[in-house]
Design a protein around this motif. Structure first.
Motif, mmCIF file in Angstrom:
data_model
loop_
_atom_site.group_PDB
_atom_site.id
_atom_site.type_symbol
_atom_site.label_atom_id
_atom_site.label_comp_id
_atom_site.label_asym_id
_atom_site.label_seq_id
_atom_site.Cartn_x
_atom_site.Cartn_y
_atom_site.Cartn_z
ATOM 1 N N ALA A 490 0.763 -1.275 0.049
ATOM 2 C CA ALA A 490 0.049 -0.065 -0.013
ATOM 3 C C ALA A 490 0.808 1.276 0.093
ATOM 4 N N GLY A 491 0.693 2.033 -1.107
ATOM 5 C CA GLY A 491 1.393 3.605 -1.155
ATOM 6 C C GLY A 491 2.839 3.159 -1.356
ATOM 7 N N GLY A 492 3.295 1.890 -1.509
ATOM 8 C CA GLY A 492 4.833 1.544 -1.818
ATOM 9 C C GLY A 492 5.656 1.271 -0.431
ATOM 10 N N SER A 493 4.723 0.821 0.608
ATOM 11 C CA SER A 493 5.544 0.885 1.949
ATOM 12 C C SER A 493 6.340 -0.127 2.106
ATOM 13 N N ASN A 494 6.477 -1.371 1.086
ATOM 14 C CA ASN A 494 7.511 -2.525 1.536
ATOM 15 C C ASN A 494 8.751 -1.825 0.721
ATOM 16 N N LEU A 495 8.771 -0.798 0.127
ATOM 17 C CA LEU A 495 9.956 -0.284 -0.493
ATOM 18 C C LEU A 495 10.673 0.641 0.070
ATOM 19 N N SER A 496 12.037 0.769 0.099
ATOM 20 C CA SER A 496 12.499 1.800 1.073
ATOM 21 C C SER A 496 12.307 3.180 0.112
ATOM 22 N N HIS A 497 12.494 4.263 1.042
ATOM 23 C CA HIS A 497 12.453 5.639 0.474
ATOM 24 C C HIS A 497 13.213 5.803 -0.934
ATOM 25 N N GLY A 498 14.449 5.399 -0.840
ATOM 26 C CA GLY A 498 15.340 5.445 -1.952
ATOM 27 C C GLY A 498 14.805 4.552 -2.937
ATOM 28 N N GLN A 499 14.304 3.407 -2.830
ATOM 29 C CA GLN A 499 13.986 2.652 -3.987
ATOM 30 C C GLN A 499 12.764 3.210 -4.741
ATOM 31 N N ARG A 500 11.740 3.793 -3.790
ATOM 32 C CA ARG A 500 10.656 4.373 -4.411
ATOM 33 C C ARG A 500 10.991 5.573 -5.294
ATOM 34 N N GLN A 501 12.113 6.239 -4.648
ATOM 35 C CA GLN A 501 12.461 7.289 -5.677
ATOM 36 C C GLN A 501 13.174 7.083 -6.936
ATOM 37 N N LEU A 502 13.617 5.950 -6.808
ATOM 38 C CA LEU A 502 14.615 5.319 -8.122
ATOM 39 C C LEU A 502 13.274 5.041 -9.138
ATOM 40 N N VAL A 503 12.261 4.279 -8.456
ATOM 41 C CA VAL A 503 11.205 3.992 -9.542
ATOM 42 C C VAL A 503 10.448 5.185 -10.259
ATOM 43 N N CYS A 504 10.423 6.155 -9.229
ATOM 44 C CA CYS A 504 9.809 7.399 -10.029
ATOM 45 C C CYS A 504 10.872 8.116 -10.891
ATOM 46 N N LEU A 505 12.145 8.212 -10.686
ATOM 47 C CA LEU A 505 12.930 8.763 -11.579
ATOM 48 C C LEU A 505 12.734 7.835 -12.779
ATOM 49 N N VAL A 506 12.867 6.668 -13.255
ATOM 50 C CA VAL A 506 12.716 5.821 -14.009
ATOM 51 C C VAL A 506 11.396 6.346 -14.882
ATOM 52 N N ARG A 507 10.245 6.300 -14.020
ATOM 53 C CA ARG A 507 9.023 6.778 -14.567
ATOM 54 C C ARG A 507 8.971 7.960 -15.275
ATOM 55 N N ALA A 508 9.684 8.924 -14.854
ATOM 56 C CA ALA A 508 9.833 10.292 -15.377
ATOM 57 C C ALA A 508 10.713 10.136 -16.633
ATOM 58 N N TYR A 509 11.843 9.203 -16.651
ATOM 59 C CA TYR A 509 12.501 9.100 -17.835
ATOM 60 C C TYR A 509 11.549 8.414 -18.870
ATOM 61 N N LEU A 510 10.904 7.473 -18.697
ATOM 62 C CA LEU A 510 9.995 6.787 -19.566
ATOM 63 C C LEU A 510 9.063 7.673 -20.087
ATOM 64 N N ALA A 511 8.580 8.590 -19.512
ATOM 65 C CA ALA A 511 7.618 9.657 -19.777
ATOM 66 C C ALA A 511 8.038 10.744 -20.857
ATOM 67 N N ASP A 512 9.387 10.827 -20.910
ATOM 68 C CA ASP A 512 9.798 11.478 -21.973
ATOM 69 C C ASP A 512 9.529 12.978 -21.911
ATOM 70 N N PRO A 513 9.448 13.840 -20.920
ATOM 71 C CA PRO A 513 8.603 14.917 -20.870
ATOM 72 C C PRO A 513 9.475 16.061 -21.386
#
Ligand SMILES: Nc1ncnc2c1ncn2[C@@H]1O[C@H](COP(=O)(O)OP(=O)(O)O)[C@@H](O)[C@H]1O
Ligand SMILES: [Mg+2]
Length: 598
Positions: A490-513
């Motif tokens: 729920a909300g990403g709670s079993n990932l560490s803060h840093g791991q969540r952050q990495l996922v979001c950075l990759v997500r932004a990279y994929l969105a290619d804004p």
């Protein structure tokens, strides 16, 4: 401020008490079914009021006095039995059909209503969520819609059936014996009077009960989302006490409601008994004086039961309707809450921006009453520039990002993207061009790859994995229990803060804004990981405008340009070297940072 006052304030409209119109408008899409239910109900009522007629036939003509006893007129009794059986069969079949139809009506109506509420909540501007507790919204979208159900499923057919039975039986009673009819008729004004009195008390009471319930839900939601903090602070006992207090208030309002309403049932039963007694006494007298036959009296007694029966059901139905009306008021107020920020009529879809951004004399405060957060800010960011924004906490850096993505609108001045006022663009295209990675991001339930796919729905797993590798996030993410297939809690709670952050950075990279905003995006990964990310981030920034907000100043040294924000004003602007040489705020912040890193 009460829940309803708060909602009225947000909806900027007074509560419209003419609920009936809007409730009926919900039924419009299922009108053919409603008409069918009415027809079924009509036939059912005919079958109910036909029964006393057969009874009278049997008593008056089927039983023939013979010497000291009776003989049966077999054909008449048989014919009455067949008639009654037919009536029962009709009742049985149509009763089931009626229930089925009204059940499907309510499912359709409530499903539509739920969808409307959901899509409205989803579209509401973030300011609404700043001011409204999650639990209150959930109480409306979920429980209030549930409270409509009894009224929508059983309410209309029950009410209609009651009305038809009363009118039909009243008319037949009148035909059978007009003076018996007039004898019990005054009971109806007595009932109407009581209803008017109870109605006044009731509608207020039920909205208080609904409000008390929604406070309980709101507290529950807040506790669940903040449970870590509550446990950390040892706040459980006090929090439980607050909950108990809310429950007591709910009990209090409910008891108050039942107390006021409790009298309605006994009162209408009393009217029923008075009616029956009057009829029995008067009917008995008329029977002995030969004015009516035994069959007629029996028939009249039957009619009177049907005629006055609704009196006893009314209290129950009325309570259902009153609860539903209170729930409906709350739902309609939510639906009436305007979406503050919406696309203008001929909003432009910006396909691909170059990425020139300008804050043009922007002044903003979150609320009329709250202090100004951004003061007359003037900032031009040419396309392709990597701009760093620095400044102490609470000075308005994140607010600039909120304004750029149009979650809030400035009171004066404007923000442009490629020279277009962002208010003239569709929000969808604006937000597609401007991707934001925040310090703390929410992931949705699903695997890591599912979360990445939000940015690029058609992407194959391979493409997603290449993006992870391109940003150098593979080393950390492959170490998760099931690698990229790890399910996010729920909300990403079993990932560490840093791991969540990495996922979001990759997500932004994929969105290619075209415009990438990193608001303290790497603040929560360790220095070692951050350094490795730097290279990837630099790669990420190539060919687009980038706005980087960071408090570890070492990470933004190579930005093309650095601006310093203080109290919502731009106070310094230049390159790292130039700002250091100027010995101003940036230089001081940088020195402090260096010392801290040791
Ligand atoms: N949603 C909000 N509603 C009201 N005030 C807010 C909201 N978000 C931030 N603020 C206020 O605006 C000011 C600037 O906040 P913010 O832009 O987040 O600062 P920074 O990112 O520089 O730390 C703060 O004083 C904060 O209290
Ligand atoms: Mg911030």
């Amino acid at each position: 401020m009460s829940d309803l006052d708060h909602e009225e304030d947000l909806a900027k409209t007074k509560l419209d008490r003419r609920m009936a119109n809007r409730m009926v408008s919900l039924l419009l899409p299922v009108l053919p079914r409603v008409i069918f239910v009415i027809l079924v109900e009509l036939i059912l009522v005919c079958s109910v009021i036909a029964r006393p007629w057969f009874l009278r036939e049997v008593i008056d003509h089927g039983l023939v006095p013979h010497g000291h006893g009776w003989t049966l007129d077999v054909p008449i009794v048989l014919y009455a039995m067949i008639g009654l059986t037919a009536v029962w069969i009709v009742r049985f079949g149509l009763g089931g059909l009626g229930q089925y139809l009204s059940g499907t009506i309510s499912l359709l109506v409530l499903k539509d209503l739920r969808l409307r509420v959901f899509s409205h909540v989803q579209a509401l501007s973030v300011r609404y969520f700043d001011r409204t507790k999650a639990g209150r919204i959930i109480a409306r979208a979920d429980r209030d819609v549930d409270s409509l159900e009894p009224a929508v499923i059983n309410g209309p057919p029950e009410f209609l059936g009651m009305l038809l039975r009363t009118v039909g039986a009243g008319w037949l009673l009148y035909i059978t014996s007009a003076h018996l009819f007039w004898l019990v008729f005054p009971l109806f004004p007595a009932l109407a009077l009581a209803m008017a009195i109870f109605q006044k008390a009731g509608s207020r009471v039920w909205s208080h009960v609904a409000e008390a319930k929604s406070r309980v839900t709101a507290h529950l939601c807040e506790t669940i989302s903040g449970v870590r903090v509550i446990q950390q602070q040892g706040h459980e006992a006090k929090n439980l006490e607050n909950y108990r207090h809310l429950l007591l208030q709910l009990d209090h309002t409910s008891i108050h409601g039942s107390w006021a309403w409790g009298w309605f049932g006994p009162y209408s039963s009393l009217l029923f008994i008075i009616g029956m007694s009057l009829l029995t006494v008067k009917g008995g007298i008329e029977l002995t004086s030969g004015q009516i036959t035994a069959g007629q009296l029996a028939q009249a007694l039957f009619y009177i039961t049907i005629f006055l029966g609704p009196l006893q059901e009314l209290g129950d139905l009325y309570e259902k309707l009153a609860t539903a009306a209170a729930a409906a008021q709350r739902i309609f107020l939510l639906l009436d809450t305007p979406i503050e920020i919406s696309d203008v009529q001929d909003a432009m879809t910006l396909k691909t921006a170059n990425g020139t951004i300008e804050f043009d004399h922007v002044t903003f405060s979150y609320d009329k009453a709250s202090p100004v957060v951004i003061h007359d800010l003037q900032l031009l960011i040419p396309a392709g520039q990597v701009l760093a924004i620095v400044g102490s906490t609470g000075h308005g850096k994140s607010t600039l990002v909120q304004l750029l993505t149009r979650f809030y609108e400035p009171q004066t001045g404007k923000i442009t993207l490629d020279g277009h006022d962002i208010n003239s663009l569709t929000q969808e295209s604006l937000r597609r061009q401007v991707a934001v990675v925040l310090q703390d991001n929410i992931l949705f339930s699903g695997t890591i790859l599912d979360n990445l796919r939000l940015a690029k729905p058609q992407a194959e797993d391979g493409e997603l994995i290449s993006a992870i590798e391109a940003l150098g996030a593979d080393e950390v993410l492959t170490r998760l229990p099931a690698g990229y297939k790890t399910l996010v809690g729920a909300g990403g709670s079993n990932l560490s803060h840093g791991q969540r952050q990495l996922v979001c950075l990759v997500r932004a990279y994929l969105a290619d804004p075209r415009v990438l905003v990193l608001d303290e995006a790497t603040s929560s990964v360790d220095v070692h990981t951050e350094q490795r990310l730097q290279k990837a981030l630099r790669h990420l920034c190539i060919g687009r405008t980038a706005i980087i907000i960071a408090h570890r100043l070492a990470t933004i040294r190579d930005a093309d340009r650095i601006v310093v924000i203080e109290h919502g004003r731009l106070i310094e602007d230049g390159t790292h070297a130039a700002l250091l040489a100027a010995h101003g705020k940036y230089s001081a912040l940088y020195q402090a940072n260096e010392n801290e890193q040791g």
